[in-house]
Motif scaffolding. Structure first.
Motif, PDB file in Angstrom:
ATOM      1  N   ILE A 114       0.820  -1.215   0.000  1.00 10.48           N
ATOM      2  CA  ILE A 114       0.000   0.000   0.000  1.00 10.48           C
ATOM      3  C   ILE A 114       0.849   1.258   0.000  1.00 10.48           C
ATOM      4  O   ILE A 114       0.344   2.356  -0.232  1.00 10.48           O
ATOM      5  CB  ILE A 114      -0.957   0.043   1.209  1.00 10.48           C
ATOM      6  N   LEU A 115       2.166   1.124   0.250  1.00 11.05           N
ATOM      7  CA  LEU A 115       3.030   2.296   0.363  1.00 11.05           C
ATOM      8  C   LEU A 115       3.269   2.968  -0.978  1.00 11.05           C
ATOM      9  O   LEU A 115       3.471   4.182  -1.048  1.00 11.05           O
ATOM     10  CB  LEU A 115       4.367   1.903   0.986  1.00 11.05           C
ATOM     11  N   GLY A 116       3.261   2.202  -2.058  1.00  7.76           N
ATOM     12  CA  GLY A 116       3.459   2.770  -3.372  1.00  7.76           C
ATOM     13  C   GLY A 116       4.886   3.231  -3.618  1.00  7.76           C
ATOM     14  O   GLY A 116       5.801   2.921  -2.859  1.00  7.76           O
ATOM     15  N   GLN A 117       5.060   4.001  -4.667  1.00  7.57           N
ATOM     16  CA  GLN A 117       6.365   4.527  -5.063  1.00  7.57           C
ATOM     17  C   GLN A 117       6.270   6.028  -5.295  1.00  7.57           C
ATOM     18  O   GLN A 117       5.284   6.503  -5.846  1.00  7.57           O
ATOM     19  CB  GLN A 117       6.851   3.838  -6.354  1.00  7.57           C
ATOM     20  N   PRO A 118       7.279   6.801  -4.874  1.00  8.02           N
ATOM     21  CA  PRO A 118       8.445   6.358  -4.103  1.00  8.02           C
ATOM     22  C   PRO A 118       8.031   5.948  -2.692  1.00  8.02           C
ATOM     23  O   PRO A 118       7.077   6.505  -2.140  1.00  8.02           O
ATOM     24  CB  PRO A 118       9.345   7.589  -4.096  1.00  8.02           C
ATOM     25  N   THR A 119       8.741   4.994  -2.114  1.00 10.91           N
ATOM     26  CA  THR A 119       8.385   4.467  -0.807  1.00 10.91           C
ATOM     27  C   THR A 119       8.639   5.516   0.277  1.00 10.91           C
ATOM     28  O   THR A 119       9.748   6.018   0.405  1.00 10.91           O
ATOM     29  CB  THR A 119       9.200   3.205  -0.484  1.00 10.91           C
ATOM     30  N   PRO A 120       7.639   5.865   1.077  1.00  9.73           N
ATOM     31  CA  PRO A 120       7.816   6.857   2.148  1.00  9.73           C
ATOM     32  C   PRO A 120       8.530   6.240   3.355  1.00  9.73           C
ATOM     33  O   PRO A 120       8.744   5.015   3.414  1.00  9.73           O
ATOM     34  CB  PRO A 120       6.376   7.227   2.506  1.00  9.73           C
ATOM     35  N   SER A 121       8.896   7.078   4.310  1.00 12.67           N
ATOM     36  CA  SER A 121       9.465   6.571   5.559  1.00 12.67           C
ATOM     37  C   SER A 121       8.387   5.783   6.301  1.00 12.67           C
ATOM     38  O   SER A 121       7.251   6.242   6.420  1.00 12.67           O
ATOM     39  CB  SER A 121       9.944   7.731   6.434  1.00 12.67           C
ATOM     40  N   TYR A 122       8.753   4.592   6.772  1.00 10.24           N
ATOM     41  CA  TYR A 122       7.772   3.765   7.470  1.00 10.24           C
ATOM     42  C   TYR A 122       8.482   2.776   8.372  1.00 10.24           C
ATOM     43  O   TYR A 122       9.692   2.552   8.290  1.00 10.24           O
ATOM     44  CB  TYR A 122       6.892   3.018   6.463  1.00 10.24           C
ATOM     45  N   SER A 123       7.711   2.177   9.273  1.00  4.01           N
ATOM     46  CA  SER A 123       8.213   1.074  10.096  1.00  4.01           C
ATOM     47  C   SER A 123       7.190  -0.050  10.045  1.00  4.01           C
ATOM     48  O   SER A 123       5.980   0.199  10.033  1.00  4.01           O
ATOM     49  CB  SER A 123       8.442   1.520  11.548  1.00  4.01           C
ATOM     50  N   TYR A 124       7.691  -1.271   9.981  1.00  4.38           N
ATOM     51  CA  TYR A 124       6.810  -2.428   9.963  1.00  4.38           C
ATOM     52  C   TYR A 124       7.387  -3.486  10.887  1.00  4.38           C
ATOM     53  O   TYR A 124       8.598  -3.740  10.876  1.00  4.38           O
ATOM     54  CB  TYR A 124       6.685  -3.013   8.553  1.00  4.38           C
ATOM     55  N   HIS A 125       6.559  -4.085  11.717  1.00  5.63           N
ATOM     56  CA  HIS A 125       7.015  -5.247  12.460  1.00  5.63           C
ATOM     57  C   HIS A 125       5.878  -6.238  12.599  1.00  5.63           C
ATOM     58  O   HIS A 125       4.703  -5.876  12.567  1.00  5.63           O
ATOM     59  CB  HIS A 125       7.638  -4.858  13.811  1.00  5.63           C
ATOM     60  N   GLU A 126       6.277  -7.471  12.731  1.00 10.53           N
ATOM     61  CA  GLU A 126       5.323  -8.569  12.782  1.00 10.53           C
ATOM     62  C   GLU A 126       5.781  -9.547  13.860  1.00 10.53           C
ATOM     63  O   GLU A 126       6.937  -9.970  13.871  1.00 10.53           O
ATOM     64  CB  GLU A 126       5.272  -9.246  11.421  1.00 10.53           C
ATOM     65  N   VAL A 127       4.896  -9.871  14.777  1.00 15.94           N
ATOM     66  CA  VAL A 127       5.204 -10.811  15.858  1.00 15.94           C
ATOM     67  C   VAL A 127       4.219 -11.968  15.775  1.00 15.94           C
ATOM     68  O   VAL A 127       3.013 -11.759  15.700  1.00 15.94           O
ATOM     69  CB  VAL A 127       5.104 -10.132  17.239  1.00 15.94           C
ATOM     70  N   ARG A 128       4.761 -13.194  15.801  1.00 18.17           N
ATOM     71  CA  ARG A 128       3.918 -14.383  15.724  1.00 18.17           C
ATOM     72  C   ARG A 128       4.141 -15.269  16.941  1.00 18.17           C
ATOM     73  O   ARG A 128       5.260 -15.401  17.437  1.00 18.17           O
ATOM     74  CB  ARG A 128       4.204 -15.183  14.455  1.00 18.17           C
ATOM     75  N   SER A 129       3.064 -15.876  17.412  1.00 17.34           N
ATOM     76  CA  SER A 129       3.163 -16.809  18.529  1.00 17.34           C
ATOM     77  C   SER A 129       2.156 -17.926  18.327  1.00 17.34           C
ATOM     78  O   SER A 129       1.224 -17.812  17.523  1.00 17.34           O
ATOM     79  CB  SER A 129       2.904 -16.092  19.864  1.00 17.34           C
ATOM     80  N   ARG A 130       2.363 -19.005  19.067  1.00 19.62           N
ATOM     81  CA  ARG A 130       1.468 -20.149  18.955  1.00 19.62           C
ATOM     82  C   ARG A 130       1.495 -20.911  20.264  1.00 19.62           C
ATOM     83  O   ARG A 130       2.549 -21.049  20.889  1.00 19.62           O
ATOM     84  CB  ARG A 130       1.903 -21.060  17.804  1.00 19.62           C
ATOM     85  N   THR A 131       0.350 -21.399  20.704  1.00 22.19           N
ATOM     86  CA  THR A 131       0.263 -22.227  21.903  1.00 22.19           C
ATOM     87  C   THR A 131      -0.370 -23.562  21.531  1.00 22.19           C
ATOM     88  O   THR A 131      -1.455 -23.590  20.952  1.00 22.19           O
ATOM     89  CB  THR A 131      -0.578 -21.548  22.999  1.00 22.19           C
ATOM     90  N   SER A 132       0.332 -24.640  21.832  1.00 25.99           N
ATOM     91  CA  SER A 132      -0.204 -25.971  21.605  1.00 25.99           C
ATOM     92  C   SER A 132      -0.057 -26.747  22.903  1.00 25.99           C
ATOM     93  O   SER A 132       0.953 -27.387  23.160  1.00 25.99           O
ATOM     94  CB  SER A 132       0.547 -26.669  20.461  1.00 25.99           C
TER      95      SER A 132
END
Length: 216
Positions: free
Chosen positions: A63-81
């Motif tokens: 969704i950022l398109g071009q030119p790419t703007p300043s941004y931060s992205y992080h993704e955290v995943r967890s699972r309980t079994s």
């Protein structure tokens, strides 16, 4: 808590019994700088097929398109079994520099959530009573927004830190707006249900510290 089943949807089996769902918390917003509280944020939590997770970052960053703007992205995943498999729990967070946010990017954030919502499993409803509305809005703030906001400034992490200012409903749009303030002079405007999507929330933040205004 009365709204637990609404705001904390659990993974459910799909048509293919071997395909499991993941509970994904989306946080998309705009900031003045990396450590700031975002001025505007879109949030939702959706049950998505785990098969969609492999392209999650690519789709969000698209969704950022071009030119790419300043941004931060992080993704955290967890699972309980532990006796039973809960499925993946994912927090996907994107913040874009406010100076770069145009109507195009803002609309793209909303359209992205709408597209993900169309693939979601399970159903959510907007709360109907004022008590339910306030409970849902405070949950969104302290259990989702405060967790993923990535701010160096203090954000309320308990419902006791919030003071209710007002509650209003738009019956034609089928949405509610709840306004809170905290002890640090910040105001949070929580829109529950954006357009026809009851699961998409929008939070606007501003500073209303009277002492600061008086010194200006």
């Amino acid at each position: 808590m009365p709204l637990e089943d609404d705001v904390m949807p659990q993974p459910v089996p799909l048509g293919n019994p071997e395909e499991q769902t993941a509970l994904v918390y989306f946080t998309l917003g705009q900031k003045d700088w990396v450590g700031a509280i975002p001025a505007l944020t879109w949030l939702t939590q959706l049950e998505l097929p785990e098969s969609m997770l492999h392209s999650l970052r690519t789709e969000i960053e698209s969704i950022l398109g071009q030119p790419t703007p300043s941004y931060s992205y992080h993704e955290v995943r967890s699972r309980t079994s532990w006796g039973a498999d809960s499925g993946e729990i994912v927090h996907a967070v994107l913040f874009v520099a406010s100076a770069a946010v145009t109507g195009v990017i803002g609309n793209a954030m909303y359209d992205l959530l709408k597209r993900f919502a169309s693939s979601a499993r399970g159903s959510q409803r907007l709360p109907m009573t004022e008590q339910e509305v306030v409970a849902r809005a405070s949950w969104v703030l302290v259990s989702h927004f405060a967790v993923d906001v990535e701010s160096l400034n203090q954000v309320p992490s308990q419902e006791e830190d919030l003071h209710l200012v007002s509650v209003s409903d738009n019956r034609l749009a089928g949405s509610w707006t709840v306004t809170f303030c905290d002890g640090n002079g910040s105001t949070y405007v929580v829109d529950l249900g954006v357009d026809d999507l009851p699961m998409v929330n929008r939070i606007g933040w501003s500073v209303t510290d009277a002492k600061s205004a008086g010194n200006g």
